[in-house]
Design a protein around this motif. Structure first.
Motif, short mmCIF file in Angstrom:
data_model
loop_
_atom_site.label_atom_id
_atom_site.label_comp_id
_atom_site.label_asym_id
_atom_site.label_seq_id
_atom_site.Cartn_x
_atom_site.Cartn_y
_atom_site.Cartn_z
N ILE A 53 43.50 57.71 -58.40
CA ILE A 53 42.61 58.30 -57.40
C ILE A 53 41.22 58.44 -58.01
O ILE A 53 41.09 58.86 -59.16
CB ILE A 53 43.15 59.66 -56.94
CG1 ILE A 53 44.48 59.47 -56.19
CG2 ILE A 53 42.14 60.40 -56.06
CD1 ILE A 53 45.27 60.74 -56.00
N VAL A 54 40.18 58.09 -57.27
CA VAL A 54 38.81 58.22 -57.76
C VAL A 54 38.48 59.71 -57.89
O VAL A 54 38.53 60.45 -56.91
CB VAL A 54 37.81 57.54 -56.82
CG1 VAL A 54 36.37 57.80 -57.28
CG2 VAL A 54 38.07 56.04 -56.73
N THR A 55 38.15 60.14 -59.10
CA THR A 55 37.82 61.54 -59.34
C THR A 55 36.32 61.69 -59.55
O THR A 55 35.70 60.94 -60.30
CB THR A 55 38.57 62.08 -60.57
OG1 THR A 55 38.42 61.17 -61.66
CG2 THR A 55 40.05 62.25 -60.26
N ILE A 56 35.75 62.68 -58.87
CA ILE A 56 34.31 62.95 -58.93
C ILE A 56 34.13 64.39 -59.39
O ILE A 56 34.66 65.32 -58.77
CB ILE A 56 33.66 62.71 -57.56
CG1 ILE A 56 33.90 61.26 -57.11
CG2 ILE A 56 32.16 63.02 -57.60
CD1 ILE A 56 33.50 60.96 -55.70
N PHE A 57 33.37 64.58 -60.46
CA PHE A 57 33.24 65.90 -61.07
C PHE A 57 31.82 66.43 -60.95
O PHE A 57 30.86 65.79 -61.37
CB PHE A 57 33.62 65.84 -62.55
CG PHE A 57 33.47 67.16 -63.27
CD1 PHE A 57 34.32 68.22 -62.96
CD2 PHE A 57 32.51 67.35 -64.24
CE1 PHE A 57 34.19 69.44 -63.62
CE2 PHE A 57 32.38 68.55 -64.90
CZ PHE A 57 33.22 69.61 -64.60
N ASP A 58 31.69 67.61 -60.35
CA ASP A 58 30.42 68.32 -60.24
C ASP A 58 30.47 69.51 -61.20
O ASP A 58 31.30 70.41 -61.00
CB ASP A 58 30.24 68.81 -58.80
CG ASP A 58 28.87 69.42 -58.55
OD1 ASP A 58 28.19 69.79 -59.53
OD2 ASP A 58 28.48 69.54 -57.38
N GLN B 238 35.71 59.65 -63.05
CA GLN B 238 35.00 58.36 -62.97
C GLN B 238 33.53 58.53 -62.61
O GLN B 238 32.70 57.72 -63.01
CB GLN B 238 35.67 57.46 -61.92
CG GLN B 238 37.01 56.90 -62.35
CD GLN B 238 38.17 57.71 -61.81
OE1 GLN B 238 38.13 58.94 -61.80
NE2 GLN B 238 39.21 57.04 -61.36
N ILE B 239 33.21 59.55 -61.83
CA ILE B 239 31.83 59.81 -61.43
C ILE B 239 31.49 61.25 -61.78
O ILE B 239 32.26 62.17 -61.49
CB ILE B 239 31.62 59.56 -59.92
CG1 ILE B 239 32.00 58.12 -59.54
CG2 ILE B 239 30.17 59.85 -59.51
CD1 ILE B 239 31.95 57.84 -58.05
N VAL B 240 30.31 61.44 -62.40
CA VAL B 240 29.86 62.78 -62.79
C VAL B 240 28.54 63.06 -62.07
O VAL B 240 27.66 62.21 -62.00
CB VAL B 240 29.68 62.90 -64.31
CG1 VAL B 240 29.26 64.31 -64.70
CG2 VAL B 240 30.99 62.52 -65.02
N LEU B 241 28.40 64.30 -61.54
CA LEU B 241 27.24 64.67 -60.73
C LEU B 241 26.47 65.85 -61.33
O LEU B 241 26.39 66.93 -60.74
CB LEU B 241 27.70 65.08 -59.31
CG LEU B 241 28.60 64.14 -58.53
CD1 LEU B 241 28.96 64.76 -57.18
CD2 LEU B 241 27.90 62.80 -58.32
N PRO B 242 25.82 65.68 -62.47
CA PRO B 242 25.07 66.80 -63.04
C PRO B 242 23.74 67.00 -62.31
O PRO B 242 23.07 66.04 -61.92
CB PRO B 242 24.82 66.34 -64.48
CG PRO B 242 24.76 64.85 -64.38
CD PRO B 242 25.74 64.47 -63.31
N GLY B 243 23.37 68.25 -62.12
CA GLY B 243 22.01 68.55 -61.66
C GLY B 243 21.07 68.48 -62.85
O GLY B 243 21.47 68.72 -63.99
N ILE B 244 19.82 68.18 -62.60
CA ILE B 244 18.88 68.00 -63.71
C ILE B 244 18.69 69.29 -64.51
O ILE B 244 18.57 69.26 -65.74
CB ILE B 244 17.53 67.45 -63.21
CG1 ILE B 244 16.68 66.99 -64.38
CG2 ILE B 244 16.81 68.45 -62.30
CD1 ILE B 244 15.49 66.14 -63.98
#
Length: 322
Positions: free
Chosen positions: A160-165, A191-197
């Motif tokens: 499953i595609v995992t997206i981490f915030d 697989q995808i990481v969503l860091p804020g600046i």
């Protein structure tokens, strides 16, 4: 069967209606649904995606309110568990004319913070394609950190595609050093990481979008893409295949409430990916939903339906793939 899943803590927010009055002195409040991952679940469902929400709530007025609203919204709530012995988390939020509102949380030892992985019905993963994970749930307790890790590993085992915030909440962690090391370790599992600046400045010491992306791509072979959230300026994207691009943000006339904008960004990104859109199209949608979110009070009230999203695109003369 749901194709999208998330795990987290649902809460009730009592939002002050007294503008620019601190929480000690405010007397008028309105009740809303809250909780970062819950926001994402509601937003995904509003865009037409069957969504499974995993959590535990107390058998109290707030918990019953959350359960009924989740059911009314159409979420798959077979993994939303009642606990007779624990309370549902809640918080107070200021109303401000500018800037970010102050908050006061009441969530220690909440029902969600005691969720055990063996309580989760893993058979509901059978049809899931995309999962949203947040650092908030991992921060609630030693129990939820363990639950998070086992659940994340199971998602990866199921392809499953995992997206981490990262969704930093320093107040929930024992100290800054533990927060940084744990969040960065958890990021390696998606697989995808969503860091804020601004989060990245804390987590790895830079506000340079390319340096941020490189840091998370080099951490783990599992991480394929990093999407750096730039607030009103949009997002910077880099993948392990060498693709690099920046997507500008959508301008809005008035910002009412910034809380929920990051979760709205995740809703836009993840809904588009679930529909088979390209990463670039997904990031455009992420920016659009984030912009819509800041124009409404409450954490998730601004998240659009499909027709509202199309209307927003038209009003901004966006001619790309929807």
């Amino acid at each position: 069967m749901p194709k999208f899943i998330t795990i987290g803590e649902p809460m009730v927010v009592m939002a002050s209606q007294d503008i620019d009055v601190n929480l000690d002195e405010a007397v008028h409040f309105k009740k809303y649904l809250a909780g970062a991952e819950f926001n994402v679940a509601l937003g995904m469902n509003r865009l037409g995606h069957c969504t499974s929400y995993v959590s535990k709530i107390g058998s109290d007025p707030f918990g019953r309110y959350i359960f009924e609203e989740a059911k009314k919204a159409g979420l798959d709530i077979r993994n939303l568990i009642y606990d007779e012995n624990l309370l549902t988390g809640a918080y107070l939020k200021e109303s401000v004319s500018k800037g970010d509102p102050a908050t006061a949380y009441f969530r220690k030892n909440s029902a969600a913070s005691n969720l055990k992985v063996e309580e989760i019905d893993m058979s509901l993963l059978n049809n899931v394609q995309v999962a949203h994970l947040s650092g908030i749930f991992a921060a609630l307790s030693d129990q939820t950190l363990q639950t998070f890790k086992v659940f994340n590993h199971r998602l990866n085992d199921e392809k499953i595609v995992t997206i981490f915030d990262p969704n930093l909440r320093p107040i929930l962690w024992k100290n800054k050093e533990i927060m940084i090391s744990t969040i960065n370790d958890l990021a390696k599992m998606s697989q995808i990481v969503l860091p804020g600046i601004h989060e990245a400045k804390i987590l790895m010491g830079s506000t340079n979008p390319e340096e941020i992306a490189n840091f998370y791509l080099k951490q783990s072979d599992l991480t394929k893409s990093v999407v750096v959230k730039l607030g009103a300026n949009g997002a910077y994207v880099k993948t392990n295949s060498g693709q690099i691009f920046t997507v500008p943000g959508f301008k809005v006339d008035k910002v009412v409430d910034t809380v929920g904008a990051g979760d709205g960004f995740a809703v836009g990104l993840e809904s588009a990916l679930l529909e088979g859109k390209s990463l670039e199209v997904a990031v455009h949608r992420a920016c659009a939903v984030g912009a819509l979110a800041v124009q409404s009070a409450g954490d998730s009230e601004g998240y659009p339906t499909r027709s509202q999203l199309i209307g927003f695109y038209k009003s901004h003369n966006y001619r790309g793939d929807l």
